[in-house]
Scaffold this active site. Sequence first.
Site, short mmCIF file in Angstrom:
data_model
loop_
_atom_site.label_atom_id
_atom_site.label_comp_id
_atom_site.label_asym_id
_atom_site.label_seq_id
_atom_site.Cartn_x
_atom_site.Cartn_y
_atom_site.Cartn_z
N ALA A 25 0.85 -1.19 0.00
CA ALA A 25 0.00 0.00 0.00
C ALA A 25 0.88 1.24 0.00
CB ALA A 25 -0.93 -0.01 1.21
N ASN A 26 0.27 2.40 0.19
CA ASN A 26 1.01 3.65 0.32
C ASN A 26 0.34 4.52 1.37
OD1 ASN A 26 -1.07 5.38 -1.03
ND2 ASN A 26 -0.58 4.10 -2.78
N ARG A 27 0.87 5.71 1.59
CA ARG A 27 0.44 6.55 2.71
C ARG A 27 -0.75 7.46 2.39
NH1 ARG A 27 4.33 6.35 6.69
NH2 ARG A 27 6.39 5.58 6.05
N ALA A 91 -4.01 7.50 -5.19
CA ALA A 91 -2.61 7.09 -5.32
C ALA A 91 -2.61 5.59 -5.63
CB ALA A 91 -1.84 7.39 -4.04
#
Length: 213
Positions: A25-27, A91
């Site tokens: 995943a990402n932030r 994102a």
Amino acid sequence: MLSGKHIIVTAGPTHEPIDPVRYIANRSSGKQGFAIAGALAALGARVTLIAGPVTIDTPPGVERIDVETAIEMGTAVETALPADAAVMVAAVADWRVESAEHKIKKGAGGPPILHLVENPDILATLARSVRRPRLVIGFAAETEHVVDHAKAKLAKKGADWIVANDVSADVMGGERNAVHIVSATGVESWDDALKEEVARRLAERIDAALANG
């Protein structure tokens, strides 16, 4: 006002499974995308918000579709068409893993090798679609050379605008944002502001663009 207009907004991260209990995943918090969806609805648009895994309340007047992976998000965008505009804030993970059927266990052989597969490019696919919205807006989260990377992305993806920001600090989880609107006519830089204010200004700019189109 945007009454009678349908706008698709994507927001948040995607989660790409490694095995049944882990993921890449990402932030991304989804805050900016949700704020944009709310601002567009406040101007009278019919908004379809396609959200990755986030825990944010749905803005008033917005239809929300929850997804997890990039492939699911791309399918949801395609299903939501036709639309007058699309604001691709999410994102989206560039890569996914060839996911294991069962939980990967530690072993004497060292860490597992993850085989990465490139995800579909949702923004570029939409921009080149025969059902392309009149206005296609992408986002670029960068940590250096923000405007230069956004200009390159504009040309590569086929979008009308790229909204670029520097995420090297706490933008992805914070309450404020400073963005550059990159288009074929130039670069418009906005000062740091609350994400709700950025959303309001962008919604008004979209309103004007669709009215003049």
